[in-house]
Design a protein around this motif. Structure first.
Motif, short mmCIF file in Angstrom:
data_model
loop_
_atom_site.label_atom_id
_atom_site.label_comp_id
_atom_site.label_asym_id
_atom_site.label_seq_id
_atom_site.Cartn_x
_atom_site.Cartn_y
_atom_site.Cartn_z
N LYS A 24 37.95 41.41 41.47
CA LYS A 24 36.89 41.81 40.21
C LYS A 24 37.33 42.45 39.12
CE LYS A 24 33.42 40.59 44.21
NZ LYS A 24 33.26 41.03 45.53
N ILE A 53 33.55 35.20 45.66
CA ILE A 53 34.01 34.34 44.98
C ILE A 53 34.75 32.91 45.41
CG2 ILE A 53 36.75 34.30 43.83
CD1 ILE A 53 36.79 37.51 44.21
N LYS A 111 35.38 36.05 38.99
CA LYS A 111 34.60 35.48 39.72
C LYS A 111 34.83 34.55 40.38
CE LYS A 111 31.11 37.63 36.36
NZ LYS A 111 30.06 37.45 35.02
N ASP A 141 35.42 34.11 33.44
CA ASP A 141 35.15 34.38 34.33
C ASP A 141 36.16 33.85 35.58
OD1 ASP A 141 32.64 35.83 33.20
OD2 ASP A 141 31.61 34.03 33.71
#
Ligand SMILES: [Mg+2]
Length: 174
Positions: free
Chosen positions: A23, A62, A28, A111
């Motif tokens: 994080k 996640i 993500k 991401d």
């Protein structure tokens, strides 16, 4: 030289990667290699460590997607006990499977991170897709014969990368 094989991070084992570390880097979702990253090539059941790591990621929201060069039958069977989504025949070191992986999650390349035990397939594919990568130590030190062929070349490239990139070191996290 060899910059297309250079991982973003090097971590001793996949289990040492935590949700808070990810994080902090804006990550993500996780794309991961299967053989010798998640499970030993000769032990498809996985370990308790793997199960608790996957649970930790799930609880943190996640998602984990397996990106493997193996065929659908083999990958489906391997991920079934863990309930993971997957991309099969990913054709690493080409980047197509990496793109399919983050698209499957509805995420952008920035991401996600790709985790794998081989610079010549996992890391190269991630770099080609513009995705950050984590090189991990193989789950067990012995390999299938196909992988052994790549290992000698990998060792040479790793020696070069470690010599010319002093920040690149095996660490306990990212
Ligand atoms: Mg592997």
């Amino acid at each position: 030289m060899f910059s297309n094989y250079k991982p973003t991070w090097m971590v001793d084992a996949i289990y040492k990667i935590t949700p808070s570390q990810l994080k902090k880097q804006g990550i993500k979702g996780i794309l991961t290699d299967l053989d010798n990253t998640l499970i030993a090539w000769n032990n498809p059941d996985g370990t308790e460590e793997l199960k608790s790591w996957l649970l930790e990621m799930k609880n943190a929201g996640i998602p984990v997607v397996v990106v493997s060069n193996n065929n659908s039958e083999r990958v489906a069977k391997a991920v079934a006990p863990f309930g993971l989504q997957y991309v099969h025949r990913a054709l690493k070191p080409f980047s197509r499977g990496i793109k399919q992986g983050y698209q499957l999650l509805g995420l952008k390349k920035e991401d996600v991170v790709m985790i794998g035990d081989q610079i010549m397939t996992d890391v190269k594919a991630a770099n080609g897709a513009g995705v950050r990568s984590i090189l991990v130590q193989p789950v067990i030190p012995t390999d299938s014969w196909k992988t052994q062929i790549n290992r000698a070349a990998e060792r040479k490239i790793m020696r070069y990368l470690l010599k010319h990139n002093p920040e690149l070191k095996w660490r306990g996290g990212i």
